[in-house]
Design a protein around this motif. Structure first.
Motif, PDB file in Angstrom:
ATOM      1  N   PRO A 169       0.847  -1.197   0.000  1.00 45.62           N
ATOM      2  CA  PRO A 169       0.000   0.000   0.000  1.00 45.62           C
ATOM      3  C   PRO A 169       0.878   1.241   0.000  1.00 45.62           C
ATOM      4  O   PRO A 169       1.882   1.286   0.698  1.00 45.62           O
ATOM      5  N   PRO A 170       0.528   2.239  -0.782  1.00 44.10           N
ATOM      6  CA  PRO A 170       1.320   3.472  -0.784  1.00 44.10           C
ATOM      7  C   PRO A 170       1.390   4.066   0.620  1.00 44.10           C
ATOM      8  O   PRO A 170       0.426   4.017   1.382  1.00 44.10           O
ATOM      9  N   ALA A 171       2.549   4.618   0.931  1.00 46.02           N
ATOM     10  CA  ALA A 171       2.777   5.177   2.259  1.00 46.02           C
ATOM     11  C   ALA A 171       1.740   6.243   2.610  1.00 46.02           C
ATOM     12  O   ALA A 171       1.295   6.331   3.750  1.00 46.02           O
ATOM     13  N   GLN A 172       1.333   7.041   1.611  1.00 40.68           N
ATOM     14  CA  GLN A 172       0.366   8.099   1.918  1.00 40.68           C
ATOM     15  C   GLN A 172      -0.985   7.529   2.346  1.00 40.68           C
ATOM     16  O   GLN A 172      -1.676   8.119   3.179  1.00 40.68           O
ATOM     17  N   LEU A 173      -1.366   6.353   1.800  1.00 41.00           N
ATOM     18  CA  LEU A 173      -2.624   5.721   2.239  1.00 41.00           C
ATOM     19  C   LEU A 173      -2.517   5.231   3.681  1.00 41.00           C
ATOM     20  O   LEU A 173      -3.447   5.370   4.472  1.00 41.00           O
ATOM     21  N   LEU A 174      -1.371   4.655   4.018  1.00 35.75           N
ATOM     22  CA  LEU A 174      -1.168   4.175   5.387  1.00 35.75           C
ATOM     23  C   LEU A 174      -1.115   5.337   6.375  1.00 35.75           C
ATOM     24  O   LEU A 174      -1.656   5.249   7.478  1.00 35.75           O
ATOM     25  N   LEU A 175      -0.480   6.442   5.970  1.00 38.96           N
ATOM     26  CA  LEU A 175      -0.433   7.621   6.839  1.00 38.96           C
ATOM     27  C   LEU A 175      -1.819   8.224   7.028  1.00 38.96           C
ATOM     28  O   LEU A 175      -2.189   8.625   8.134  1.00 38.96           O
ATOM     29  N   ALA A 176      -2.598   8.279   5.952  1.00 35.46           N
ATOM     30  CA  ALA A 176      -3.967   8.800   6.053  1.00 35.46           C
ATOM     31  C   ALA A 176      -4.802   7.918   6.980  1.00 35.46           C
ATOM     32  O   ALA A 176      -5.599   8.427   7.781  1.00 35.46           O
ATOM     33  N   LEU A 177      -4.615   6.608   6.889  1.00 35.19           N
ATOM     34  CA  LEU A 177      -5.327   5.685   7.774  1.00 35.19           C
ATOM     35  C   LEU A 177      -4.921   5.921   9.222  1.00 35.19           C
ATOM     36  O   LEU A 177      -5.767   6.026  10.107  1.00 35.19           O
ATOM     37  N   ARG A 178      -3.631   6.010   9.466  1.00 34.66           N
ATOM     38  CA  ARG A 178      -3.146   6.238  10.835  1.00 34.66           C
ATOM     39  C   ARG A 178      -3.716   7.535  11.412  1.00 34.66           C
ATOM     40  O   ARG A 178      -4.184   7.572  12.541  1.00 34.66           O
ATOM     41  N   ASP A 179      -3.684   8.600  10.612  1.00 32.20           N
ATOM     42  CA  ASP A 179      -4.199   9.888  11.081  1.00 32.20           C
ATOM     43  C   ASP A 179      -5.700   9.829  11.350  1.00 32.20           C
ATOM     44  O   ASP A 179      -6.188  10.382  12.338  1.00 32.20           O
ATOM     45  N   ALA A 180      -6.452   9.148  10.478  1.00 31.25           N
ATOM     46  CA  ALA A 180      -7.902   9.024  10.666  1.00 31.25           C
ATOM     47  C   ALA A 180      -8.208   8.190  11.907  1.00 31.25           C
ATOM     48  O   ALA A 180      -9.151   8.497  12.646  1.00 31.25           O
ATOM     49  N   CYS A 181      -7.427   7.149  12.140  1.00 27.90           N
ATOM     50  CA  CYS A 181      -7.628   6.322  13.333  1.00 27.90           C
ATOM     51  C   CYS A 181      -7.427   7.155  14.598  1.00 27.90           C
ATOM     52  O   CYS A 181      -8.168   7.008  15.575  1.00 27.90           O
ATOM     53  N   ALA A 182      -6.434   8.024  14.577  1.00 27.84           N
ATOM     54  CA  ALA A 182      -6.144   8.855  15.750  1.00 27.84           C
ATOM     55  C   ALA A 182      -7.287   9.811  16.067  1.00 27.84           C
ATOM     56  O   ALA A 182      -7.439  10.239  17.208  1.00 27.84           O
ATOM     57  N   LEU A 183      -8.098  10.137  15.074  1.00 31.51           N
ATOM     58  CA  LEU A 183      -9.198  11.083  15.261  1.00 31.51           C
ATOM     59  C   LEU A 183     -10.523  10.417  15.619  1.00 31.51           C
ATOM     60  O   LEU A 183     -11.499  11.106  15.902  1.00 31.51           O
ATOM     61  N   CYS A 184     -10.581   9.084  15.592  1.00 30.04           N
ATOM     62  CA  CYS A 184     -11.834   8.378  15.886  1.00 30.04           C
ATOM     63  C   CYS A 184     -12.199   8.559  17.351  1.00 30.04           C
ATOM     64  O   CYS A 184     -11.387   8.294  18.232  1.00 30.04           O
ATOM     65  N   SER A 185     -13.423   9.010  17.574  1.00 26.16           N
ATOM     66  CA  SER A 185     -13.842   9.163  18.964  1.00 26.16           C
ATOM     67  C   SER A 185     -15.185   8.491  19.251  1.00 26.16           C
ATOM     68  O   SER A 185     -15.656   8.536  20.371  1.00 26.16           O
ATOM     69  N   ASP A 186     -15.798   7.879  18.251  1.00 24.87           N
ATOM     70  CA  ASP A 186     -17.035   7.141  18.503  1.00 24.87           C
ATOM     71  C   ASP A 186     -17.241   6.112  17.389  1.00 24.87           C
ATOM     72  O   ASP A 186     -16.472   6.043  16.434  1.00 24.87           O
ATOM     73  N   ASP A 187     -18.302   5.304  17.539  1.00 27.45           N
ATOM     74  CA  ASP A 187     -18.556   4.229  16.585  1.00 27.45           C
ATOM     75  C   ASP A 187     -18.803   4.752  15.169  1.00 27.45           C
ATOM     76  O   ASP A 187     -18.350   4.151  14.188  1.00 27.45           O
ATOM     77  N   ALA A 188     -19.513   5.871  15.054  1.00 28.80           N
ATOM     78  CA  ALA A 188     -19.813   6.425  13.728  1.00 28.80           C
ATOM     79  C   ALA A 188     -18.537   6.883  13.024  1.00 28.80           C
ATOM     80  O   ALA A 188     -18.367   6.641  11.825  1.00 28.80           O
ATOM     81  N   GLN A 189     -17.643   7.524  13.755  1.00 27.19           N
ATOM     82  CA  GLN A 189     -16.374   7.953  13.155  1.00 27.19           C
ATOM     83  C   GLN A 189     -15.511   6.745  12.786  1.00 27.19           C
ATOM     84  O   GLN A 189     -14.820   6.756  11.772  1.00 27.19           O
ATOM     85  N   PHE A 190     -15.571   5.706  13.621  1.00 29.77           N
ATOM     86  CA  PHE A 190     -14.826   4.484  13.305  1.00 29.77           C
ATOM     87  C   PHE A 190     -15.323   3.899  11.981  1.00 29.77           C
ATOM     88  O   PHE A 190     -14.533   3.557  11.105  1.00 29.77           O
ATOM     89  N   ALA A 191     -16.633   3.794  11.824  1.00 30.49           N
ATOM     90  CA  ALA A 191     -17.208   3.237  10.592  1.00 30.49           C
ATOM     91  C   ALA A 191     -16.836   4.085   9.385  1.00 30.49           C
ATOM     92  O   ALA A 191     -16.488   3.555   8.327  1.00 30.49           O
ATOM     93  N   ALA A 192     -16.884   5.408   9.532  1.00 34.82           N
ATOM     94  CA  ALA A 192     -16.520   6.290   8.425  1.00 34.82           C
ATOM     95  C   ALA A 192     -15.059   6.116   8.058  1.00 34.82           C
ATOM     96  O   ALA A 192     -14.697   6.074   6.869  1.00 34.82           O
ATOM     97  N   MET A 193     -14.188   5.983   9.064  1.00 35.08           N
ATOM     98  CA  MET A 193     -12.762   5.774   8.802  1.00 35.08           C
ATOM     99  C   MET A 193     -12.537   4.462   8.053  1.00 35.08           C
ATOM    100  O   MET A 193     -11.742   4.389   7.119  1.00 35.08           O
TER     101      MET A 193
END
Length: 195
Positions: A16-40
């Motif tokens: 996977p391109p590094a930018q996709l993995l970084l975007a995933l990591r950053d989105a995971c760090a911002l998850c604060s509830d079930d809805a945000q988790f599903a969107a991520m």
């Protein structure tokens, strides 16, 4: 003729391109509830590891069973989520037991791997029409609580070895995101009702 350099280029193109993995990591760090988790999962995880549905669970680990503490289904049938047992007997869940014993991701391709699952698991897999799935997660240092992710309907274009490598990369940030979501859900349930 294949050279060492061309093999390395081929392997790098499948990662996977590094930018996709970084975007995933950053989105995971911002998850604060079930809805945000599903969107991520839909927006950032899907491009990294294409799959049809995901069951993400927090489990309490016992000697012979897992107790489901919290679960999020992302694009997983609501009827299947409603039937998730609260107690998972490890004698009936050999794939889960292998994961707990080895801490390594588990992949199943049906019907080829039918002998690696129990009759109960086979019925559940067949009922959902799943042909390719993977299981992985993370266990806390005390070995008491962990996260478990079941990826269903995995894209067949990604090789098993690549899928296993992607799982090793994505599970740590997914674990953190799921734990954040769970903590939030617990806080919401504990809040007193407004009068």
């Amino acid at each position: 003729m294949t050279t060492k350099g061309s093999n390395e280029e081929h392997d790098a193109s499948q990662a996977p391109p590094a930018q996709l993995l970084l975007a995933l990591r950053d989105a995971c760090a911002l998850c604060s509830d079930d809805a945000q988790f599903a969107a991520m999962v839909r927006q950032q995880l899907q491009p990294v590891l294409p799959h049809g549905s995901l069951v993400a669970a927090i489990v309490r680990i016992g000697p012979q069973q897992l107790r489901l503490v919290h679960a999020i289904g992302v694009d997983h049938p609501a009827a299947a989520m409603a039937k998730l047992p609260r107690q998972l007997d490890l004698d009936d869940r050999p794939a889960l037991k292998r994961w707990l014993d080895t801490r390594e991701p588990q992949m199943l391709k049906m019907p080829c791997d039918a002998e690696r699952v129990s009759a109960l698991e086979r019925r559940e897999i067949d009922a959902l029409g799943i042909r390719r799935l993977a299981l992985h997660g993370r266990i806390d240092l005390g070995g008491i609580v962990g996260s478990c992710f079941s990826f269903c309907h995995l894209n067949e274009d990604i090789s098993p070895s690549q899928t296993l490598e992607i799982l090793r990369l994505v599970i740590p940030p997914l674990h953190e995101a799921l734990m954040h979501a769970w903590r939030h859900e617990r806080q919401v349930l504990r809040r007193p009702l407004a009068r």
